[in-house]
Design a protein around this motif. Structure first.
Motif, PDB file in Angstrom:
ATOM      1  N   HIS A  97       9.687  20.910   1.340  1.00 40.38           N
ATOM      2  CA  HIS A  97       8.518  21.765   1.123  1.00 40.38           C
ATOM      3  C   HIS A  97       7.304  20.946   0.694  1.00 40.38           C
ATOM      4  N   ASN A 100       6.132  19.115   3.937  1.00 37.70           N
ATOM      5  CA  ASN A 100       5.681  19.998   5.013  1.00 37.70           C
ATOM      6  C   ASN A 100       4.417  20.754   4.649  1.00 37.70           C
ATOM      7  N   GLU A 101       4.438  21.404   3.477  1.00 36.13           N
ATOM      8  CA  GLU A 101       3.302  22.239   3.085  1.00 36.13           C
ATOM      9  C   GLU A 101       2.024  21.419   2.919  1.00 36.13           C
ATOM     10  N   LEU A 102       2.118  20.309   2.212  1.00 35.61           N
ATOM     11  CA  LEU A 102       0.913  19.528   1.920  1.00 35.61           C
ATOM     12  C   LEU A 102       0.519  18.645   3.093  1.00 35.61           C
ATOM     13  N   VAL A 104       0.852  19.420   6.306  1.00 40.23           N
ATOM     14  CA  VAL A 104       0.156  20.285   7.255  1.00 40.23           C
ATOM     15  C   VAL A 104      -1.235  20.645   6.730  1.00 40.23           C
ATOM     16  N   ALA A 105      -1.343  20.887   5.432  1.00 40.09           N
ATOM     17  CA  ALA A 105      -2.623  21.307   4.849  1.00 40.09           C
ATOM     18  C   ALA A 105      -3.649  20.176   4.827  1.00 40.09           C
ATOM     19  N   TYR A 106      -3.217  18.931   4.526  1.00 37.60           N
ATOM     20  CA  TYR A 106      -4.182  17.865   4.253  1.00 37.60           C
ATOM     21  C   TYR A 106      -4.004  16.597   5.087  1.00 37.60           C
ATOM     22  N   PHE A 110      -2.228  12.269   3.055  1.00 35.47           N
ATOM     23  CA  PHE A 110      -3.038  12.817   1.971  1.00 35.47           C
ATOM     24  C   PHE A 110      -2.678  12.202   0.621  1.00 35.47           C
ATOM     25  N   TYR A 116      -6.637  14.410  -4.556  1.00 36.70           N
ATOM     26  CA  TYR A 116      -5.709  15.540  -4.518  1.00 36.70           C
ATOM     27  C   TYR A 116      -4.864  15.641  -5.784  1.00 36.70           C
ATOM     28  N   HIS A 180      -3.170  26.023  -6.762  1.00 35.55           N
ATOM     29  CA  HIS A 180      -3.010  26.515  -5.396  1.00 35.55           C
ATOM     30  C   HIS A 180      -2.059  25.615  -4.606  1.00 35.55           C
ATOM     31  N   ASP A 181      -2.245  24.316  -4.714  1.00 32.66           N
ATOM     32  CA  ASP A 181      -1.368  23.400  -3.992  1.00 32.66           C
ATOM     33  C   ASP A 181       0.061  23.442  -4.538  1.00 32.66           C
ATOM     34  N   ARG A 184       1.762  26.471  -3.183  1.00 31.40           N
ATOM     35  CA  ARG A 184       2.182  26.374  -1.781  1.00 31.40           C
ATOM     36  C   ARG A 184       3.684  26.079  -1.706  1.00 31.40           C
TER      37      ARG A 184
END
Length: 304
Positions: A97, A100-102, A104-106, A110, A116, A180-181, A184
């Motif tokens: 997670h 994948n989450e971060l 895709v987002a950044y 990143f 960040y 928020h991050d 996610r």
């Protein structure tokens, strides 16, 4: 005070245990176990059998047997293995997670950007530590990246995350700048980021105990986790009066595993281990008195 206790031979250890009131009907069997486990390691398992009220130091309650102590040790070994199985699956899920989450987002790299993250100094330390891990790694995907690419110097997050230790991963997550991050990654587990952050930190502590074969079942924890209020079904299964014991950890592991793998047999196997182990008091682990009736253990027969 200077330490003056002399080392004891195994025969001397058996004699001392007998003098203190432990029943050892088969000294050859006890000798074998003491030679392969050690007196000092087993000591943690006979402490619950010591009589605290007779005024004699380290004397045992009437009826204490070597087998009773050994059964407790064997239970804890099986218990640790089940705990480690669950922690492994949760760690891998958390790692996936995070990447994948971060990612895709950044973007793929990143994590190289301190913007960040909350603390630049911690980010620098984590990055240096990760770089050292990558340099030592013999994973094929790391070797492939190093042979194929030179910019950036470190692999993308989905590769780099795989060589982070659990403790390092927990710190990377903790140091993310925004709630928020963090959420996610937390929301797929049905909890908020503060609880996930606390639980992952706690799990790194539990994992270290299990990895070093330490006593776990009735250990008083120095690193605890936050007690959730939501989801209510989870909160209702936890014991707020035993936050320093492993019972709440067991419940949380089962909750996570049922999200990761619906129908998992892990809760059933854990329930069976505790139920079928003589001499185990679940309340000494921090479980509720009505622990057997918690919905966590209800697994369909076909998934056992």
């Amino acid at each position: 005070m200077k330490f003056k206790k002399p080392p004891l031979t195994i025969d001397d250890q058996i004699q001392l245990l007998r003098q203190r009131g432990m029943d050892i009907p088969d000294p050859d069997r006890a000798r074998r176990y003491l030679s392969h486990i050690s007196y000092f390691r087993l000591r943690g398992y006979w402490i619950p059998f010591e009589n605290k009220e007779n005024g004699k130091d380290h004397h045992f309650m009437d009826g204490t047997t070597f087998d009773a102590v050994l059964n407790l040790y064997i239970f804890d070994r099986k218990f640790r293995l089940l705990m480690l199985e669950a922690i492994e699956r949760i760690e891998i899920s958390f790692r996936a997670h995070f990447a994948n989450e971060l990612g895709v987002a950044y973007g793929s790299h990143f994590y190289l950007d301190p913007n960040y993250f909350y603390r630049a100094d911690l980010h620098e330390n984590l990055l240096n530590s990760l770089g050292s891990e990558i340099n030592r790694s013999t994973e094929l995907f790391i070797e492939h990246y190093n042979k194929t690419y030179d910019d950036p110097a470190l692999p993308p997050i989905w590769a780099s995350a795989e060589v982070m230790s659990f403790g390092q991963l927990s710190l990377w997550y903790k140091n993310l700048k925004t709630r928020h991050d963090k959420n996610r990654i937390a929301i797929p587990y049905g909890i908020d980021e503060s609880l996930l952050r606390s639980f992952m930190h706690h799990l790194t502590f539990i994992r270290n105990i299990t990895a070093h074969h330490g006593r776990l079942w009735n250990r008083r924890m120095t690193i605890t986790m936050r007690m959730p209020r939501k989801p209510k079904a989870l909160a209702a299964m936890l014991n707020p009066d035993a936050t320093r014991y492993v019972g709440n950890t067991v419940i949380m592991l089962g909750y996570f595993l049922q999200l990761i793998s619906p129908g998992t047999s892990w809760p059933h196997r854990m329930h069976q281990l505790i139920t079928n182990s003589p001499g185990i008091r679940p309340t000494a682990m921090g479980l509720q008195k009505n622990w057997q009736h918690l919905p966590l253990w209800k697994v369909p027969d076909g998934n056992r």
